[in-house]
Design a protein around this motif. Sequence first.
Motif, PDB file in Angstrom:
ATOM      1  N   ALA A 357       0.889  -1.204   0.073  1.00 18.20           N
ATOM      2  CA  ALA A 357      -0.041  -0.228   0.017  1.00 18.20           C
ATOM      3  C   ALA A 357       0.853   1.289   0.099  1.00 18.20           C
ATOM      4  O   ALA A 357       0.636   2.248  -0.814  1.00 18.20           O
ATOM      5  CB  ALA A 357      -0.750   0.038   1.355  1.00 18.20           C
ATOM      6  N   ALA A 358       1.882   1.161   0.687  1.00 16.88           N
ATOM      7  CA  ALA A 358       2.739   2.278   1.157  1.00 16.88           C
ATOM      8  C   ALA A 358       3.539   2.785  -0.497  1.00 16.88           C
ATOM      9  O   ALA A 358       3.763   3.711  -1.165  1.00 16.88           O
ATOM     10  CB  ALA A 358       3.901   2.294   1.886  1.00 16.88           C
ATOM     11  N   LEU A 359       4.010   1.561  -0.974  1.00 17.54           N
ATOM     12  CA  LEU A 359       4.564   1.662  -2.217  1.00 17.54           C
ATOM     13  C   LEU A 359       3.769   2.169  -3.562  1.00 17.54           C
ATOM     14  O   LEU A 359       4.137   3.105  -4.241  1.00 17.54           O
ATOM     15  CB  LEU A 359       5.058   0.331  -2.716  1.00 17.54           C
ATOM     16  N   ALA A 360       2.281   1.647  -3.443  1.00 15.85           N
ATOM     17  CA  ALA A 360       1.546   2.075  -4.350  1.00 15.85           C
ATOM     18  C   ALA A 360       0.926   3.532  -4.210  1.00 15.85           C
ATOM     19  O   ALA A 360       1.014   4.441  -5.189  1.00 15.85           O
ATOM     20  CB  ALA A 360       0.197   1.487  -4.239  1.00 15.85           C
ATOM     21  N   GLU A 361       1.092   4.109  -2.871  1.00 19.03           N
ATOM     22  CA  GLU A 361       0.802   5.525  -2.765  1.00 19.03           C
ATOM     23  C   GLU A 361       1.793   6.212  -3.153  1.00 19.03           C
ATOM     24  O   GLU A 361       1.751   7.445  -3.715  1.00 19.03           O
ATOM     25  CB  GLU A 361       0.451   5.486  -1.125  1.00 19.03           C
ATOM     26  N   GLN A 362       3.053   5.777  -2.750  1.00 21.77           N
ATOM     27  CA  GLN A 362       4.184   6.814  -3.483  1.00 21.77           C
ATOM     28  C   GLN A 362       4.365   6.729  -4.833  1.00 21.77           C
ATOM     29  O   GLN A 362       4.736   7.735  -5.326  1.00 21.77           O
ATOM     30  CB  GLN A 362       5.366   6.363  -2.732  1.00 21.77           C
ATOM     31  N   LEU A 363       4.044   5.537  -5.576  1.00 24.74           N
ATOM     32  CA  LEU A 363       4.172   5.471  -6.876  1.00 24.74           C
ATOM     33  C   LEU A 363       3.409   6.620  -7.763  1.00 24.74           C
ATOM     34  O   LEU A 363       3.265   7.012  -8.805  1.00 24.74           O
ATOM     35  CB  LEU A 363       3.862   4.073  -7.409  1.00 24.74           C
ATOM     36  N   GLY A 368       6.947  10.267  -7.266  1.00 29.09           N
ATOM     37  CA  GLY A 368       7.299   8.876  -7.518  1.00 29.09           C
ATOM     38  C   GLY A 368       8.421   8.195  -6.559  1.00 29.09           C
ATOM     39  O   GLY A 368       8.252   8.981  -5.248  1.00 29.09           O
ATOM     40  N   ILE A 369       9.152   7.243  -6.935  1.00 28.95           N
ATOM     41  CA  ILE A 369       9.944   6.709  -5.639  1.00 28.95           C
ATOM     42  C   ILE A 369      11.445   6.574  -6.619  1.00 28.95           C
ATOM     43  O   ILE A 369      11.443   6.686  -7.703  1.00 28.95           O
ATOM     44  CB  ILE A 369       9.603   5.437  -5.329  1.00 28.95           C
ATOM     45  N   GLY A 370      12.389   6.750  -5.704  1.00 33.55           N
ATOM     46  CA  GLY A 370      13.752   6.739  -6.207  1.00 33.55           C
ATOM     47  C   GLY A 370      14.517   5.857  -5.238  1.00 33.55           C
ATOM     48  O   GLY A 370      13.983   5.082  -4.512  1.00 33.55           O
ATOM     49  N   ARG A 371      15.861   5.701  -5.676  1.00 28.70           N
ATOM     50  CA  ARG A 371      16.918   4.841  -4.795  1.00 28.70           C
ATOM     51  C   ARG A 371      16.729   5.307  -3.356  1.00 28.70           C
ATOM     52  O   ARG A 371      16.944   4.263  -2.461  1.00 28.70           O
ATOM     53  CB  ARG A 371      18.221   5.059  -5.408  1.00 28.70           C
ATOM     54  N   ASP A 372      16.418   6.641  -2.864  1.00 30.25           N
ATOM     55  CA  ASP A 372      16.435   6.960  -1.663  1.00 30.25           C
ATOM     56  C   ASP A 372      15.205   6.356  -0.945  1.00 30.25           C
ATOM     57  O   ASP A 372      15.461   5.877   0.178  1.00 30.25           O
ATOM     58  CB  ASP A 372      16.277   8.473  -1.400  1.00 30.25           C
ATOM     59  N   TRP A 373      14.129   6.251  -1.537  1.00 26.59           N
ATOM     60  CA  TRP A 373      12.974   5.808  -0.990  1.00 26.59           C
ATOM     61  C   TRP A 373      13.065   4.094  -0.771  1.00 26.59           C
ATOM     62  O   TRP A 373      12.915   3.708   0.201  1.00 26.59           O
ATOM     63  CB  TRP A 373      11.682   5.827  -1.850  1.00 26.59           C
ATOM     64  N   LEU A 374      13.717   3.461  -1.878  1.00 26.02           N
ATOM     65  CA  LEU A 374      13.838   2.190  -1.721  1.00 26.02           C
ATOM     66  C   LEU A 374      14.932   1.620  -0.668  1.00 26.02           C
ATOM     67  O   LEU A 374      14.634   0.690  -0.075  1.00 26.02           O
ATOM     68  CB  LEU A 374      14.629   1.752  -3.075  1.00 26.02           C
ATOM     69  N   ASP A 375      16.116   2.498  -0.398  1.00 24.24           N
ATOM     70  CA  ASP A 375      16.941   2.302   0.516  1.00 24.24           C
ATOM     71  C   ASP A 375      16.657   2.326   1.968  1.00 24.24           C
ATOM     72  O   ASP A 375      17.284   2.075   2.818  1.00 24.24           O
ATOM     73  CB  ASP A 375      18.302   3.100   0.250  1.00 24.24           C
ATOM     74  N   ARG A 376      15.339   2.922   2.045  1.00 26.16           N
ATOM     75  CA  ARG A 376      14.769   2.978   3.535  1.00 26.16           C
ATOM     76  C   ARG A 376      14.339   1.660   4.074  1.00 26.16           C
ATOM     77  O   ARG A 376      14.281   1.586   5.174  1.00 26.16           O
ATOM     78  CB  ARG A 376      13.526   3.701   3.542  1.00 26.16           C
ATOM     79  N   HIS A 377      14.289   0.759   2.910  1.00 23.19           N
ATOM     80  CA  HIS A 377      13.790  -0.610   3.460  1.00 23.19           C
ATOM     81  C   HIS A 377      14.926  -1.465   3.191  1.00 23.19           C
ATOM     82  O   HIS A 377      15.889  -1.181   2.554  1.00 23.19           O
ATOM     83  CB  HIS A 377      12.702  -1.062   2.493  1.00 23.19           C
ATOM     84  N   ALA A 378      15.016  -2.700   4.044  1.00 24.74           N
ATOM     85  CA  ALA A 378      16.198  -3.546   3.909  1.00 24.74           C
ATOM     86  C   ALA A 378      15.666  -4.912   3.913  1.00 24.74           C
ATOM     87  O   ALA A 378      14.425  -5.395   4.354  1.00 24.74           O
ATOM     88  CB  ALA A 378      17.115  -3.268   5.360  1.00 24.74           C
ATOM     89  N   GLY A 379      16.504  -5.887   3.851  1.00 21.32           N
ATOM     90  CA  GLY A 379      16.460  -7.209   3.750  1.00 21.32           C
ATOM     91  C   GLY A 379      15.204  -7.907   2.881  1.00 21.32           C
ATOM     92  O   GLY A 379      15.125  -7.338   1.703  1.00 21.32           O
ATOM     93  N   THR A 380      14.356  -8.680   3.381  1.00 18.00           N
ATOM     94  CA  THR A 380      13.385  -9.251   2.664  1.00 18.00           C
ATOM     95  C   THR A 380      12.254  -8.161   2.342  1.00 18.00           C
ATOM     96  O   THR A 380      11.721  -8.429   1.084  1.00 18.00           O
ATOM     97  CB  THR A 380      12.550 -10.456   3.665  1.00 18.00           C
ATOM     98  N   TRP A 386      11.272  -4.689  -4.445  1.00 17.94           N
ATOM     99  CA  TRP A 386      12.001  -4.661  -5.680  1.00 17.94           C
ATOM    100  C   TRP A 386      11.493  -5.723  -6.585  1.00 17.94           C
ATOM    101  O   TRP A 386      11.255  -5.215  -7.977  1.00 17.94           O
ATOM    102  CB  TRP A 386      13.573  -5.080  -5.608  1.00 17.94           C
ATOM    103  N   ALA A 387      11.156  -6.895  -6.338  1.00 20.94           N
ATOM    104  CA  ALA A 387      10.388  -7.828  -7.264  1.00 20.94           C
ATOM    105  C   ALA A 387       8.939  -7.271  -7.570  1.00 20.94           C
ATOM    106  O   ALA A 387       8.648  -7.433  -8.882  1.00 20.94           O
ATOM    107  CB  ALA A 387      10.212  -9.299  -6.561  1.00 20.94           C
ATOM    108  N   PHE A 388       8.278  -6.676  -6.877  1.00 20.66           N
ATOM    109  CA  PHE A 388       6.912  -6.262  -7.141  1.00 20.66           C
ATOM    110  C   PHE A 388       7.081  -4.914  -8.059  1.00 20.66           C
ATOM    111  O   PHE A 388       6.572  -5.254  -9.223  1.00 20.66           O
ATOM    112  CB  PHE A 388       6.304  -5.659  -6.015  1.00 20.66           C
ATOM    113  N   LEU A 389       8.314  -4.229  -7.914  1.00 20.80           N
ATOM    114  CA  LEU A 389       8.137  -3.180  -8.979  1.00 20.80           C
ATOM    115  C   LEU A 389       8.897  -3.581 -10.203  1.00 20.80           C
ATOM    116  O   LEU A 389       8.357  -3.215 -11.221  1.00 20.80           O
ATOM    117  CB  LEU A 389       9.538  -2.229  -8.477  1.00 20.80           C
ATOM    118  N   CYS A 390       9.438  -4.809 -10.434  1.00 23.67           N
ATOM    119  CA  CYS A 390       9.873  -5.520 -11.711  1.00 23.67           C
ATOM    120  C   CYS A 390       8.412  -5.956 -12.281  1.00 23.67           C
ATOM    121  O   CYS A 390       8.405  -5.866 -13.585  1.00 23.67           O
ATOM    122  CB  CYS A 390      10.987  -6.532 -11.438  1.00 23.67           C
ATOM    123  N   GLN A 391       7.771  -6.568 -11.613  1.00 18.15           N
ATOM    124  CA  GLN A 391       6.543  -7.133 -12.194  1.00 18.15           C
ATOM    125  C   GLN A 391       5.575  -5.866 -12.685  1.00 18.15           C
ATOM    126  O   GLN A 391       5.073  -6.194 -13.840  1.00 18.15           O
ATOM    127  CB  GLN A 391       5.691  -7.958 -10.974  1.00 18.15           C
TER     128      GLN A 391
END
Length: 430
Positions: A357-363, A368-380, A386-391
């Motif tokens: 939900a948070a990803l969809a809201e930011q998109l 949108g989202i950048g590397r900075d937003w993505l790097d706030r998350h870690a691990g699984t 990332w897998a969902f973004l690629c899909q």
Amino acid sequence: MPLAQLLARGGRGKREVLDAVHALSDAALIPFGLRAYHMNLLSLFGEDWPLEKIARTARAAAIGKMIGGWEYHHHYLPGLTHTAEVPQLEDLPLGQITEILARGRGLAIASFHLGPMRYLPSDLAHAGIPICVPLARDSLNDYQTARTANPEAALWKKLRIVNAEEHGGALALAKTLARGGCVLSTIDGNTGLDGPRGDQRRATVRILGSTARVKTGLIGMAARFGAPILVMIAYTSGEKRHCRTAPVIDPGRALCGDARGHFVEAAVQRAYSFFGAALRAHAEEWSGGDLFHQWRVPGSLPQRDIAEVAQMLGHSLAAGGRLTINHRRIVPLSGEADRIWSDAVSGRCYRLPAEMAALAEQLSAPDGIGRDWLDRHAGTARSRIWAFLCQLASRDAIRPMERAANDGTRRENPKAVREIAHPPMHGTGM
């Protein structure tokens, strides 16, 4: 006064009705088909028109459908008298129609749900041309109500309305053409004995780059009786209503077998090519645009290699790019409990996982989202995002942005979009 009550009123208070409808917010227009207009216009013009124009056109079309039906049935028809009304459309080809009918082979007029099309049959009837019009049951009821309320109007002397969804209606059309008479139908309504969703008597046509399955009943009937076909559209320019016609499509004689089939296929495509050109110029008057998805053939989803898409996304983010929802294809349909994206091109709907939900809201946010937003998350969590973004990118549901040099705002990056749409076979790694 509530809008429903205003729309149910007669000719008095026309200005009040127009002002009330135009004042409706976009949210208030959703029950009147705004979202369907938006998605269907996206499917046709998403890659060509500015998004602001598509939104503006969708709103105008939704309002136009409400006003057009009200103005004709509650303002124009009740005001008719026993004397024939003056033409409401300019450039009506009365001389051409009279000349065609004089040949004795009848005439099939094909029109579309565009502009003030309701005045086409009434103008012809008031000009003294007997005309038979097939309608779906709901539209038929509107005319019957108007006739009951105003039975002495001159219009009813020449205008005959039949139910296109009954065998008696089809028989009336056939008899009219067989006797050399005139039939007019808005063929994009896809109405017939099997209803608008049936598959009888259909052909595949191209409309502005899209494919659609359309009804061929009127065109086929004209070919059967050898009746010429005149394609007409109505539109407004300023304060005036106009009519435009395509060159006559003439079978020359009654056709059967393969000859009739080939003629119908070519004639239907010519009719819809004419409609497509008119639609490009007058899409804001396309009252039938909220139903286009019922007969448009859905586009296919992209088939892209996830690994190659991941490379492209990685390069874009590493270079400072950002990702955003592809507003030229995707329309968010968020409800209270679910977050849903609808793909205007394929017709598919996606229910996004609650954890995204948070990803969809930011998109959906302007930046949108950048590397900075993505790097706030870690691990699984990061891996799942990332897998969902690629899909999403593999289905063209998101696309890269770049920073514009002049004002610091972000806009779509056409080059990056093309790379994701057609990734190289041997790209470099991230």
